[in-house]
Write an enzyme that holds these catalytic residues in place. Structure first.
Site: not given
Ligand code: SAH
Length: 243
Positions: A87
């Site tokens: 993000s």
């Molecule tokens: N906070 C992260 C941004 C992640 S993007 C950072 O600092 O990089 C969102 C993430 O959520 C992705 O890696 C995706 O695989 C994960 N995601 C999506 N659905 C999910 C779920 N049900 N449980 C856990 N992770 C999930």
């Protein structure tokens, strides 16, 4: 409140060691970029000193592909592999500031926080620099492995990475003082609502009719939640199950 400046960065580019940065080194360049990012966050209205300090301490360029490292401190989302994105810094700051707002500074070191969507581990590291205990869940094994590798050098004993479907939360560690969801679903999973402490806050992007917005949920009583819809955002989807 002023930002305490004496705290050392949690991670610096290789070669500089923990004692500081070498003038003219890549670590020094990234420190300058990071300071510009912090100044931009302030201009964008981020006021929480703990958030600004934590984002000053965590080296964001170490969480992205080296080819993208020069863009790590711009206010943009960047690809982190497996079709996912890290993000933008202003979104990370805004989400954490919002959930932390009611937690007094003195309580934050004892607070337990849940993150859904570890991704590359950046936001998890920022949370761990700010709160007592952080649990971060990821559903893609490959990304969780990357996050673990990115986080190793930071040695954050208060951060636990969990592999699983974050929509189910982490019942054995609940209740949480704050919950941050980093992927957009069409509703806030009920398990997460039930794992909120009374009182506490949760923030999550929610998609409706093709548009996403941040939803702030405040649990105000055992059976009582209050919803506020905040800014428009763009997140990757919250998906069921693990891969
Ligand atoms: N906070 C992260 C941004 C992640 S993007 C950072 O600092 O990089 C969102 C993430 O959520 C992705 O890696 C995706 O695989 C994960 N995601 C999506 N659905 C999910 C779920 N049900 N449980 C856990 N992770 C999930």
């Amino acid at each position: 409140m002023t930002v305490r400046r004496e705290v050392r960065p949690l991670a610096v580019a290789s070669g500089a060691g923990a004692s500081g940065t070498v003038p003219g080194s890549p670590a020094m360049a990234s420190e300058r970029s990071r300071q510009r990012m912090i100044a931009a966050l302030r201009s964008a209205g981020i006021r929480d000193a703990d958030v600004l300090l934590a984002m000053d301490r965590v080296a964001r360029h170490l969480f992205v592909d080296p080819a993208l490292a020069s863009r790590a401190y711009e206010d943009v989302a960047l690809p982190i592999g497996h079709g996912q994105t890290i993000s933008r810094p202003s979104t990370v700051a805004r989400m954490i500031e919002t959930v932390a707002a009611p937690i007094p500074a003195a309580q934050r070191r004892k607070a337990k926080v849940l993150e859904v969507g570890t991704g590359c581990g950046y936001q998890a590291a920022v949370l761990a620099a700010m709160f007592g205990e952080v649990i971060s869940i990821e559903r893609l094994r490959g990304l969780q492995d990357n996050a673990r590798a990115n986080l190793r050098a930071l040695r954050l004993p208060n951060l636990r990475l969990v592999f699983g479907d974050g929509r189910l939360g982490a019942p054995s560690a609940a209740p949480f003082d704050a919950i941050v969801v980093a992927a957009a679903g069409d509703a806030i999973p009920e398990d997460l609502l039930l794992q909120m402490k009374v009182p506490s806050r949760l923030i999550a992007p929610i998609e409706a009719s093709g548009r996403q917005s941040l939803h702030l949920v405040e649990r105000v009583g055992p059976d009582s939640w209050h919803l506020t819809v905040l800014d428009a955002v763009r997140f990757v989807p919250l998906r069921a199950g693990t891969v």
